[in-house]
Structures are given as C-alpha cells and as structure tokens.
Motif scaffolding. Structure first.
Motif, PDB file in Angstrom:
ATOM      1  N   VAL A  36       7.154  -6.383   3.023  1.00 49.67           N
ATOM      2  CA  VAL A  36       7.064  -4.937   3.083  1.00 49.67           C
ATOM      3  C   VAL A  36       8.055  -4.331   4.038  1.00 49.67           C
ATOM      4  O   VAL A  36       8.573  -3.258   3.821  1.00 49.67           O
ATOM      5  CB  VAL A  36       5.627  -4.526   3.490  1.00 49.67           C
ATOM      6  CG1 VAL A  36       5.552  -3.065   3.794  1.00 49.67           C
ATOM      7  CG2 VAL A  36       4.680  -4.880   2.365  1.00 49.67           C
ATOM      8  N   SER A  50       4.941   0.799   6.146  1.00 45.78           N
ATOM      9  CA  SER A  50       6.152   0.051   6.436  1.00 45.78           C
ATOM     10  C   SER A  50       7.348   0.944   6.597  1.00 45.78           C
ATOM     11  O   SER A  50       7.463   1.958   5.967  1.00 45.78           O
ATOM     12  CB  SER A  50       6.403  -0.947   5.322  1.00 45.78           C
ATOM     13  OG  SER A  50       6.581  -0.270   4.124  1.00 45.78           O
ATOM     14  N   SER A  76       4.321   5.630   3.233  1.00 52.65           N
ATOM     15  CA  SER A  76       5.375   4.712   3.663  1.00 52.65           C
ATOM     16  C   SER A  76       6.611   5.482   4.062  1.00 52.65           C
ATOM     17  O   SER A  76       6.986   6.425   3.419  1.00 52.65           O
ATOM     18  CB  SER A  76       5.741   3.752   2.534  1.00 52.65           C
ATOM     19  OG  SER A  76       4.629   3.037   2.114  1.00 52.65           O
ATOM     20  N   ALA A  80      10.815   1.027   0.447  1.00 56.49           N
ATOM     21  CA  ALA A  80       9.879  -0.080   0.333  1.00 56.49           C
ATOM     22  C   ALA A  80      10.527  -1.236  -0.378  1.00 56.49           C
ATOM     23  O   ALA A  80      11.641  -1.161  -0.827  1.00 56.49           O
ATOM     24  CB  ALA A  80       8.633   0.377  -0.407  1.00 56.49           C
ATOM     25  N   SER A 474       1.787  -7.757   4.715  1.00 53.14           N
ATOM     26  CA  SER A 474       1.312  -7.490   3.363  1.00 53.14           C
ATOM     27  C   SER A 474       1.386  -8.741   2.495  1.00 53.14           C
ATOM     28  O   SER A 474       0.547  -8.966   1.630  1.00 53.14           O
ATOM     29  CB  SER A 474       2.113  -6.360   2.717  1.00 53.14           C
ATOM     30  OG  SER A 474       3.470  -6.707   2.636  1.00 53.14           O
ATOM     31  N   HIS A 640       2.068   2.063   1.111  1.00 56.21           N
ATOM     32  CA  HIS A 640       2.181   0.880   0.261  1.00 56.21           C
ATOM     33  C   HIS A 640       0.825   0.210   0.118  1.00 56.21           C
ATOM     34  O   HIS A 640      -0.042   0.312   0.984  1.00 56.21           O
ATOM     35  CB  HIS A 640       3.198  -0.108   0.850  1.00 56.21           C
ATOM     36  CG  HIS A 640       2.680  -0.884   2.021  1.00 56.21           C
ATOM     37  ND1 HIS A 640       2.817  -0.458   3.336  1.00 56.21           N
ATOM     38  CD2 HIS A 640       2.003  -2.059   2.084  1.00 56.21           C
ATOM     39  CE1 HIS A 640       2.263  -1.331   4.138  1.00 56.21           C
ATOM     40  NE2 HIS A 640       1.754  -2.319   3.412  1.00 56.21           N
ATOM     41  N   TYR A 641       0.653  -0.495  -1.004  1.00 56.72           N
ATOM     42  CA  TYR A 641      -0.550  -1.311  -1.189  1.00 56.72           C
ATOM     43  C   TYR A 641      -0.160  -2.611  -1.872  1.00 56.72           C
ATOM     44  O   TYR A 641       0.515  -2.615  -2.904  1.00 56.72           O
ATOM     45  CB  TYR A 641      -1.632  -0.604  -2.016  1.00 56.72           C
ATOM     46  CG  TYR A 641      -2.945  -1.366  -1.957  1.00 56.72           C
ATOM     47  CD1 TYR A 641      -3.807  -1.177  -0.890  1.00 56.72           C
ATOM     48  CD2 TYR A 641      -3.267  -2.321  -2.914  1.00 56.72           C
ATOM     49  CE1 TYR A 641      -4.973  -1.920  -0.779  1.00 56.72           C
ATOM     50  CE2 TYR A 641      -4.420  -3.070  -2.815  1.00 56.72           C
ATOM     51  CZ  TYR A 641      -5.272  -2.861  -1.743  1.00 56.72           C
ATOM     52  OH  TYR A 641      -6.423  -3.605  -1.620  1.00 56.72           O
ATOM     53  N   ILE A 659       4.866  -4.830  -5.018  1.00 59.32           N
ATOM     54  CA  ILE A 659       3.791  -4.064  -4.399  1.00 59.32           C
ATOM     55  C   ILE A 659       3.795  -2.669  -4.996  1.00 59.32           C
ATOM     56  O   ILE A 659       4.728  -2.262  -5.682  1.00 59.32           O
ATOM     57  CB  ILE A 659       3.968  -3.963  -2.867  1.00 59.32           C
ATOM     58  CG1 ILE A 659       5.230  -3.140  -2.539  1.00 59.32           C
ATOM     59  CG2 ILE A 659       4.029  -5.326  -2.220  1.00 59.32           C
ATOM     60  CD1 ILE A 659       5.378  -2.806  -1.064  1.00 59.32           C
ATOM     61  N   LYS A 661       4.534   0.747  -3.930  1.00 58.34           N
ATOM     62  CA  LYS A 661       5.267   1.260  -2.772  1.00 58.34           C
ATOM     63  C   LYS A 661       4.698   2.566  -2.253  1.00 58.34           C
ATOM     64  O   LYS A 661       4.680   2.817  -1.054  1.00 58.34           O
ATOM     65  CB  LYS A 661       6.737   1.458  -3.133  1.00 58.34           C
ATOM     66  CG  LYS A 661       7.475   0.171  -3.480  1.00 58.34           C
ATOM     67  CD  LYS A 661       8.958   0.423  -3.695  1.00 58.34           C
ATOM     68  CE  LYS A 661       9.199   1.314  -4.907  1.00 58.34           C
ATOM     69  NZ  LYS A 661      10.651   1.463  -5.196  1.00 58.34           N
ATOM     70  N   ASN A 662       4.249   3.429  -3.180  1.00 57.63           N
ATOM     71  CA  ASN A 662       3.805   4.766  -2.777  1.00 57.63           C
ATOM     72  C   ASN A 662       3.048   5.402  -3.929  1.00 57.63           C
ATOM     73  O   ASN A 662       2.746   4.748  -4.931  1.00 57.63           O
ATOM     74  CB  ASN A 662       5.009   5.629  -2.359  1.00 57.63           C
ATOM     75  CG  ASN A 662       6.123   5.597  -3.389  1.00 57.63           C
ATOM     76  OD1 ASN A 662       5.876   5.751  -4.588  1.00 57.63           O
ATOM     77  ND2 ASN A 662       7.352   5.366  -2.944  1.00 57.63           N
ATOM     78  N   SER A 689      -2.329  -3.510   4.167  1.00 58.44           N
ATOM     79  CA  SER A 689      -2.047  -2.442   3.215  1.00 58.44           C
ATOM     80  C   SER A 689      -2.743  -1.162   3.645  1.00 58.44           C
ATOM     81  O   SER A 689      -3.503  -1.127   4.612  1.00 58.44           O
ATOM     82  CB  SER A 689      -2.493  -2.843   1.806  1.00 58.44           C
ATOM     83  OG  SER A 689      -1.631  -3.831   1.273  1.00 58.44           O
TER      84      SER A 689
END
Length: 705
Positions: A36, A50, A76, A80, A474, A640-641, A659, A661-662, A689
């Motif tokens: 991340v 991140s 974020s 990302a 992450s 991010h998740y 991931i 990112k947003n 996350s």
C-alpha cells in the motif's frame, strides 16, 4: 441480547502458493496482496491512509518505503498501489495452502539492502586477456579487445554465451534464451543469476532451506552459494569470490568473473556485454511455436473477446506465457495489436503478434461491460459520488455475547522486547495480533498460553490465519484475514494443546517461527476454545531466546496511545435485513460507528476502558435475499481497503492481486442469476485497512447477443 450461533460455512478447497525459485516453509507471505505504501512515510494516526507512490508486488520484489497504517474514515493520500491482472505475488498471487498447510516463503531480498561486504582484494587477476584486474563491470570494447579475439577463436570448440547489460534475453550458441534476471552491476561487479547459468551449463540447482544456500550440483561435486557471503563452498571447502553473492527478485546472483573462475570458462568483455565460452558445444533447444486464436473475426465495441492460446512445443513443456494488449473487450474502433510470448522449459522463447478488429458499433458501454463481466474478486471503476445517491439499507445487529475477543495492536510498532498484552480467560476467544518490528534487530511475536491452575487444562485451536512477515501492513492484514476465512469455511478444530498445571506453551508455532526483520509486519487471527482458565500472552522476543523462559523476565510494554489493545465481548455479529435487496441500487454500510457501534471493553493490563475502533477482528455474518440479476460489490469509503469476504462459502479477496484504492473503485463479490437467491456473506474488517465500506446491490444491465 439474543444469542446467535455462527453460520455454518461450506468447505472451501484451498489453493494458494506458487513457489518461487528459492523457498522456505512458513505461514508468511503475501496471499495475493499488493503493498500500500511507497516512498512516503506511512501515517500512524487513526483516520490516515497510505501515502506516497505505490509499490507493485510480485512476491519476489521488496519495494522500499514504510507501510501504510490503518485509519478509520480517512481517504488515501497520494497514489495507491497499481493494480494489474496477474501482477500478484510470484506466479499469480503467492498464497499458502489455507487452513491445513503452511506456505513456502520466497527467499528474496532487495539488492539495495544487501551488504556486499568487503570485496576480495587478492586474486583479482583477469580470467582472460584485457579484463580489469579489480572490477568486472562491463567496460568498453577497446578495453578487452584481446579477450574478445580469444573468445572468437575458440567459438567452434565450445559453448558460447553472450549476456548484454539490461537484457534478460541471453544468446546461447547463437539462439536466444530467457534469463531469470538481467545482468546487473552492484558496486562495480557484474552479476548473473545462478539458476540460468547452472541450466545452460547442464547442471542441477536446488535450495537448502536449513543452511539457506543455493546448491549447484555437478557430476563431479557441488557448489554452495549463500546470500551476502564472498565464499562459495566447493565440495565442502571455501573458495573466495570477487564479491559477495546476493539475492535479487527471488534469484541468487553471483559475480560473472567468479562464475568464470569456478567453471574454468573464458570471459571476454565487449561494449555493453560479456561473453563466456566453455567446454564442448551442446545443441541449443529449438524455440516453441507461439500462436493464439480469438473466437470471432471482428467485434463490436464492448463485446467480450475470448483468447485461446494454441502455442505448442513438440519436445519441451511451455512454462510461461506473457500477453500484451489482450484486453477482455475494446472500447475504441479499429485494429488492436495483441502479442503473445511463450517460453519453454529450456528457456527458449517465441512470440506471435496479431490484430483484433473492432467495428464502430456498440454492444456495451464500459460501465455496462464492467458490471456484467468483471470477474469475481476483481474491481471496476465507479463514480464514488453516485454511490452515496443509492438508498441505504436499514439493518439490525445481534451480537453473540459469548464470543470474546482480544485485540493486541498497541504498541503497534515494536521497538524492544516485552509483553505486548495479556489476559486470563476461559471459553471461546478470538485473538487479533498486528505488529510491525521497528527495532534495529530481528524480533519474533509469540502467542503463549499459560495454565495458572492446579490441574491440567487445554486449548483447542480452530480457524487461524497468519500474514507475514511482510513489508506492508495491508499485505499482512489481507493475507491473515484471507487465510482465517478459508480456515473458517473448512470448520473444525485443527489442534488441541494440553497444558499441565503451572506450565506455558507457545501456540501457532509453525505459523510464527519466522522472525520479523526490521520494518516487517505480522498479522494473526485465531479462534481458540479455552478449557479452564488460561492466561494468553502476546510476547515480542529475540528469536534466539526461549519465549517461554523469556516470558518470566520480560517487562510489560506500555500502550502507544494511538492503537487498540483490550478484551471485548460480542465479537460475532449477525446482520439482519428485512425484505429483498437489489431491486434498485442500494448500499449496506459497515464500519460506521453511527450505524454499527464499536465493541466496548477493557485493557486488562491497565484496567482502562477501551473501544475497538473499526471493529477489526469482529466477524459479521448475514443471510440476504437478493433480487435476480443483481451485482453485489464492495466499495471502500474511508481510503484503501485490502481484505477478503466469505460469499456462499467461497473466499473472495478484495481484490485479487490488488486493493480497493479509494471510493472510485468497487470489487465484485457475487452476481445472482435469473431467480431470487439467498446469499450468505461473512465479513471481518482487516488490519491495515480503512473503514467504512459500503456493500452495493445494483441491478445488472440487460444482456445482448
């Protein structure tokens, strides 16, 4: 409160790790996750995501930069991680055998972090005329004209290998072969990969996990190379090399001059390349036949394209295929170039280039195509603002108060040895451990169970998932929650540990035996059944120490004031929704404290009240009636998740090889068919996350012929 049982999960077959060149057994690794954080320092405060440029993870590459820390509700900053189909760790998402086995960790190291040590000052004589006596980096042609002529004169008597700087395509006896790595220069020495050199010389290669050595096996003996060592063991005796061996992107690299000396090869240097000649020439393998077809001659805009690799080799196995331009659909008319390269087991490559013709007629727009055809576990672009226009789904939460939970995340950054958290409990306990080594030496994190009673007690270990050692929070969090959910879907007790009165044992030993190097992260989720009063201790200690003995001596570490540690109840939650969802665009919000309260608990060490901010480690289960032709997706709203969910007994990563990112991205969880379906979903917020997340239910576009 109403008590509910955890839903019964279907068994999921685990298919995880593709093993790179050099491996060692562990539960660590990436589980298909991407890093991340990039060059900027990661944020520690809650609410931060991140920062910095993103690093692309391929299991063998370690990008520099601090890991991004989790934060609730923050967006974020910076760019990302860049996603890419197939850009997961080492041969598509390096994964463990989930639930029942352990993974193999790639032995790899960023060469910038490798200490070359002191180069050998003696024995620096050239292998062939004209070679520099103190460095073997590639020099201009005029520098080694004599050696060049010598090599040319002996060409017909032996094998000839030409390696050009900056290219992974080598020329072996006039035929191109694929090298494991490009020839590179470190501190003035040119390095080549041992795996490729051994193969071209006709020798075997293996890795000794115990001694951490790459072993080249020849008919007359063996050589052993070790990362960071300037000595190679030749049939048990040390032989000095010009510079230390090092590992780079999963490959053991050695100085080309040293390789020439060991093998008795002639070495010549030209402008931008080196040439090795040796022995009796062997015939180079013929290249494979590269080819592919598509299911149609021409396509409409947004029409799915089906590619079929028809490459073949009559003698050798094709071991790698690389596509360029093979988009699953095209959204601009005209001819689109697609290239396929294949490599056989002898390292010989071939490629083919074709065009896909797209007419100026729409079948699906990009948005329609994405919602219909984006594979489960992958992501698509979405207008983040439009998500907030969807109707919000009302729901109620029923906690299982019998499910206890320990979160050991403070101090998150370990700077010294000590006890991070401990509490004495009985019954069902889930534990979440998440730490980064910020000390200047290796540390290991152990979960130790102590029986303080006067009679024997036992601990039954259920579902467990361990991520790391990893460079990014992450990556570690995603790997751990993925493995935990896969183990949960399999169900059952995996181990029973008997603890005599007054004694202590280390739990999850196999998964935590690899220490954390400075800056590395480990995350653990584990379900335990404690039969009798058991003290659980999270211990950070030097790997050389006996952790049970160290437990009696180490101090209790203070909280860091930023992260969470404590003991809580009600860590299993059933989400109840009335009616059918998905008949119109809707969203179900998870991780928002105004809708779904955080667990309340206590720090058993200090007695302070604690709140499980973000509800990391809480298992949400839901059975939803979903309308026909509905897309179920996940949209990250707090930044991010990177995690995973259990959907109808199948683990779905968010996302596979990348991931979220947003808020402008959504990951596909499921699509219903022509009938209304009951969809069972398990969700556990992942360490590293951000929350909240919105689960989306969107009617699918109408499909066309």
């Amino acid at each position: 409160m109403k008590h509910v049982n955890k839903p019964g999960w279907k068994r999921l077959a685990a298919v995880m790790l593709a093993v790179p060149l050099l491996t060692a057994s562990s539960w660590g690794g990436a589980a298909g996750a991407e890093p991340v954080a990039g060059t900027a320092a990661a944020q520690e405060e809650k609410g931060a995501a991140s920062a910095g440029a993103a690093a692309q993870e391929k299991q063998s590459a370690d990008s520099s930069g601090a890991a991004a820390q989790e934060g609730q509700g923050a967006a974020s900053a910076g760019k990302a991680v860049q996603e890419g189909q197939g850009a997961a760790s080492a041969v598509k998402g390096a994964q463990d055998g989930q639930g029942s086995g352990f993974a193999a960790k790639a032995v790899q190291e960023d060469p910038s972090a490798v200490s070359d040590g002191k180069a050998a000052q003696e024995g620096q004589g050239s292998v062939s005329a004209g070679l520099d006596a103190s460095r073997d980096a590639v020099q201009p042609a005029s520098f080694s004209a004599g050696a060049e002529a010598s090599a040319q004169g002996s060409e017909t008597q032996g094998n000839k290998l030409v390696i050009s700087t900056g290219s992974a395509s080598y020329l072996f006896n006039g035929k191109p072969v694929a090298g494991a790595q490009k020839m590179m220069v470190r501190k003035g020495y040119s390095y080549v990969p041992v795996s490729t050199m051994a193969k071209l010389y006709g020798w075997g290669l293996s890795y000794d996990a115990k001694t951490k050595e790459a072993v080249v096996k020849r008919s007359e003996g063996e050589w052993r190379f070790k990362n960071g060592s300037s000595s190679v063991r030749k049939d048990g005796s040390p032989v000095r090399m010009d510079a230390p061996a090092l590992t780079y992107r999963g490959s053991m690299m050695v100085p080309v001059r040293s390789w020439a000396k060991l093998t008795g090869s002639s070495l010549a240097v030209t402008s931008g390349s080196v040439t090795l000649t040796w022995g009796k020439r062997t015939a180079a393998a013929a290249p494979p036949v590269a080819d592919f077809t598509t299911d149609k001659i021409e396509y409409r805009l947004g029409e799915p394209v089906v590619y079929r690799n028809t490459s073949h080799d009559p003698k050798y196995k094709i071991v790698k295929e690389t596509w360029k331009g093979n988009e699953p659909a095209f959204f601009t008319p005209g001819e689109h170039e697609v290239t396929l390269e294949v490599i056989n087991s002898e390292g010989v490559s071939a490629s083919v280039r074709k065009t896909v013709n797209v007419v100026d007629e729409w079948l699906y727009t990009k948005e329609q195509y994405d919602r219909l055809y984006t594979p489960v576990g992958n992501k698509f672009d979405i207008d983040g603002a439009s998500v907030l226009m969807m109707d919000e789904i009302a729901y109620s939460v029923i906690p299982d108060e019998s499910q206890q939970f320990i979160r050991s995340n403070s101090p998150e950054h370990l700077t010294e040895e000590g006890i991070a958290y401990e509490d004495t409990l009985t019954g069902n306990v889930r534990i979440n451990i998440h730490n980064q080594n910020r000390s200047k030496k290796d540390l290991n994190v152990y979960l130790i169970a102590t029986n303080p009673g006067t009679s024997a007690a036992s601990v039954k270990v259920g579902a467990a998932g361990i991520g790391g050692p990893a460079q990014y929070v992450s990556t570690s969090g995603k790997a751990a929650v993925t493995r935990y959910l896969e183990a949960l879907s399999s169900g059952g007790i995996t181990d029973t540990v008997r603890i005599p009165a007054g004694e202590s044992v280390v739990l999850l030993q196999e998964g935590t035996k690899l220490p954390l190097k400075p800056s590395q992260v480990r995350t653990i989720y584990a379900d335990l059944e404690l039969e009798g009063d058991i003290k659980l201790s999270v211990v950070a200690a030097d790997p050389s120490r006996d952790p049970v003995a160290a437990l009696k001596e180490l101090p209790m570490l203070p909280r860091d004031g930023k992260h969470i540690r404590g003991t809580f109840t009600g860590a299993d939650r059933e989400v109840q929704v009335d009616g059918v969802v998905g008949e119109s665009p809707q969203r179900l919000v998870l991780g928002d404290p105004s809708l779904d309260g955080y667990l309340e608990g206590v720090d058993a060490v200090t007695g302070e009240a604690e709140k499980n901010v973000g509800n990391t480690g809480v298992l949400y289960s839901m059975r939803l009636k979903v309308a026909p032709h509905t897309l179920v997706a996940l949209n990250a709203r707090g930044g991010h998740y990177a995690g995973a969910l259990l959907v109808n007994g199948e683990v779905v990563q968010m996302t596979s090889g990348s991931i979220l990112k947003n808020s402008s991205e959504a990951g596909v969880l499921y699509r219903t068919g022509a009938q209304e379906e009951t969809v069972q979903i398990g969700f556990i917020p992942a360490s590293g996350s951000n929350l909240p997340v919105h689960m989306l239910f969107m009617p699918l576009p109408e499909q066309h012929d």
